[in-house]
Design a protein around this motif. Structure first.
Motif, short mmCIF file in Angstrom:
data_model
loop_
_atom_site.label_atom_id
_atom_site.label_comp_id
_atom_site.label_asym_id
_atom_site.label_seq_id
_atom_site.Cartn_x
_atom_site.Cartn_y
_atom_site.Cartn_z
N SER A 1 -7.81 23.56 -15.40
CA SER A 1 -7.54 22.23 -15.95
C SER A 1 -6.05 21.93 -15.83
O SER A 1 -5.21 22.61 -16.42
CB SER A 1 -7.97 22.17 -17.41
N ALA A 2 -5.74 20.92 -15.06
CA ALA A 2 -4.35 20.59 -14.73
C ALA A 2 -4.36 19.31 -13.90
O ALA A 2 -5.41 18.76 -13.59
CB ALA A 2 -3.68 21.72 -13.95
N THR A 3 -3.17 18.86 -13.53
CA THR A 3 -3.04 17.76 -12.58
C THR A 3 -2.71 18.35 -11.22
O THR A 3 -1.84 19.22 -11.11
CB THR A 3 -1.94 16.78 -13.02
N TYR A 4 -3.43 17.88 -10.21
CA TYR A 4 -3.25 18.39 -8.85
C TYR A 4 -2.56 17.31 -8.00
O TYR A 4 -3.06 16.19 -7.90
CB TYR A 4 -4.59 18.81 -8.25
N LEU A 5 -1.43 17.69 -7.43
CA LEU A 5 -0.64 16.78 -6.62
C LEU A 5 -0.75 17.16 -5.16
O LEU A 5 -0.57 18.33 -4.81
CB LEU A 5 0.84 16.85 -7.02
N CYS A 6 -1.02 16.19 -4.31
CA CYS A 6 -0.90 16.46 -2.88
C CYS A 6 0.51 16.02 -2.45
O CYS A 6 1.11 15.14 -3.06
CB CYS A 6 -1.97 15.73 -2.07
N ALA A 7 1.01 16.67 -1.43
CA ALA A 7 2.32 16.32 -0.88
C ALA A 7 2.28 16.53 0.62
O ALA A 7 1.56 17.40 1.11
CB ALA A 7 3.42 17.18 -1.51
N GLN B 1 0.85 -1.20 0.00
CA GLN B 1 0.00 0.00 0.00
C GLN B 1 0.88 1.25 0.00
O GLN B 1 1.86 1.33 0.74
CB GLN B 1 -0.91 0.00 1.24
N LYS B 2 0.51 2.21 -0.86
CA LYS B 2 1.28 3.45 -0.91
C LYS B 2 1.02 4.27 0.33
O LYS B 2 -0.06 4.23 0.92
CB LYS B 2 0.86 4.25 -2.15
N GLU B 3 2.01 5.09 0.69
CA GLU B 3 1.87 5.96 1.85
C GLU B 3 0.82 7.04 1.62
O GLU B 3 0.15 7.48 2.55
CB GLU B 3 3.21 6.63 2.15
N VAL B 4 0.71 7.49 0.38
CA VAL B 4 -0.27 8.51 0.01
C VAL B 4 -1.06 8.01 -1.20
O VAL B 4 -0.46 7.61 -2.20
CB VAL B 4 0.42 9.85 -0.35
N GLU B 5 -2.38 8.02 -1.06
CA GLU B 5 -3.25 7.56 -2.14
C GLU B 5 -4.02 8.74 -2.71
O GLU B 5 -4.57 9.56 -1.97
CB GLU B 5 -4.23 6.51 -1.63
N GLN B 6 -4.06 8.78 -4.05
CA GLN B 6 -4.78 9.87 -4.71
C GLN B 6 -5.41 9.30 -5.97
O GLN B 6 -4.74 8.62 -6.75
CB GLN B 6 -3.79 11.00 -5.05
N ASP B 7 -6.69 9.55 -6.16
CA ASP B 7 -7.40 9.06 -7.33
C ASP B 7 -6.84 9.77 -8.57
O ASP B 7 -6.83 10.99 -8.62
CB ASP B 7 -8.90 9.35 -7.19
N PRO B 8 -6.39 9.02 -9.57
CA PRO B 8 -5.77 9.66 -10.73
C PRO B 8 -6.73 10.39 -11.66
O PRO B 8 -6.32 11.19 -12.50
CB PRO B 8 -5.09 8.50 -11.45
N SER C 1 -1.36 7.17 5.15
CA SER C 1 -1.30 6.16 6.21
C SER C 1 -0.33 6.54 7.34
O SER C 1 -0.44 6.00 8.44
CB SER C 1 -0.89 4.81 5.62
N ASN C 2 0.58 7.45 7.07
CA ASN C 2 1.60 7.81 8.06
C ASN C 2 1.08 8.89 9.00
O ASN C 2 0.94 10.05 8.63
CB ASN C 2 2.86 8.30 7.33
N SER C 3 0.81 8.52 10.25
CA SER C 3 0.25 9.48 11.20
C SER C 3 1.24 10.57 11.59
O SER C 3 0.88 11.54 12.24
CB SER C 3 -0.25 8.74 12.44
N ALA C 4 2.49 10.43 11.20
CA ALA C 4 3.50 11.45 11.52
C ALA C 4 3.40 12.67 10.60
O ALA C 4 3.96 13.72 10.89
CB ALA C 4 4.90 10.86 11.43
N PHE C 5 2.71 12.54 9.48
CA PHE C 5 2.58 13.68 8.57
C PHE C 5 1.84 14.81 9.26
O PHE C 5 0.78 14.62 9.86
CB PHE C 5 1.84 13.29 7.30
N GLN C 6 2.40 16.01 9.17
CA GLN C 6 1.73 17.16 9.78
C GLN C 6 1.78 18.41 8.92
O GLN C 6 1.19 19.43 9.27
CB GLN C 6 2.32 17.44 11.16
#
Lengths: 116, 113
Positions: free
Chosen positions: A84-90, A1-8, A26-31
């Motif tokens: 219209s673009a691709t949106y990335l979460c980080a 499972q990836k640490e970050v999931e995003q619908d493509p 999934s990483n609860s340390a992300f803040q």
């Protein structure tokens, strides 16, 4: 499972619609949470930056973080064809990489198309 | 105008050749990064550097090398040892080691013929 999931996607909406883009993690340390916009064949552009849980608004954009659910969202009001673009979460735990720098974990991006 | 520049925009390479991608920033940022972007995958960290003459491997450093001789420059060499080099390469920088936000250059599209 990836640490970050995003619908493509692709996600297609009519002009003027409210768009909701989401990521789960999934990483609860992300803040620290960021949203980037990437036009085709261009570099990502930082849109929003939030720390911990809560909402942040900037013009037509609202970023929302729910750490209890490990879920972040980006809302776009009154969407325009220029959105219209691709949106990335980080996201980041705020830890410092060995030797300096900061570790960001990226989603795969959601492709958005706003149609006239 | 402050920002990050990458050159060339498009690069073609024959198998077995090394190529060097340029990244320059005039933001006075301490930290610089190289990422690789492939369809259907998130950005993956290749190398990063926080100070001149120091750099560290990221998650996928094999087949790549970097140098940081000047604060504003962080070139990436894709060597013949990189098995699947065709990708979109992005350079980024951040103010310092404690800053999470990274700013990206326009990218270089590398194609191996």
């Amino acid at each position: 499972q990836k640490e970050v999931e995003q619908d493509p996607g692709p996600l297609s909406v009519p002009e003027g619609a409210i768009v909701s883009l989401n990521c789960t993690y999934s990483n609860s340390a992300f803040q620290y949470f960021m949203w980037y916009r990437q036009y085709s064949r261009k570099g990502p552009e930082l849109l929003m930056y939030t720390y911990s849980s809560g909402n942040k608004e900037d013009g037509r954009f609202t970023a929302q973080v729910d750490k209890s659910s490990k879920y972040i969202s980006l809302f776009i009001r009154d969407s325009q064809p220029s959105d219209s673009a691709t949106y990335l979460c980080a996201m980041s735990a705020g830890g410092i990489l060995t030797g300096g720098g900061n570790k960001l974990t990226f989603g795969t991006g959601t492709q958005l198309k706003v149609e006239l | 105008d402050g920002g990050i520049t990458q050159s060339p925009k498009y690069l073609f390479r024959k198998e077995g050749q090394n190529v060097t991608l340029s990244c320059e920033q005039n933001l006075n940022h301490d930290a610089m990064y190289w990422y690789r972007q492939d369809p259907g995958q998130g950005l993956r960290l290749i190398y990063y550097s926080q100070i001149v003459n120091d750099f560290q491997k990221g998650d996928i450093a094999e087949g790549y090398s970097v140098s940081r001789e000047k604060k504003e420059s962080f070139p990436l060499t894709v060597t013949s040892a990189q098995k699947n080099p065709t990708a979109f390469y992005l350079c980024a920088s951040s103010l310092d080691r404690s800053t999470d936000t990274q700013y990206f250059g326009p990218g270089t599209r590398l194609t191996v013929l």
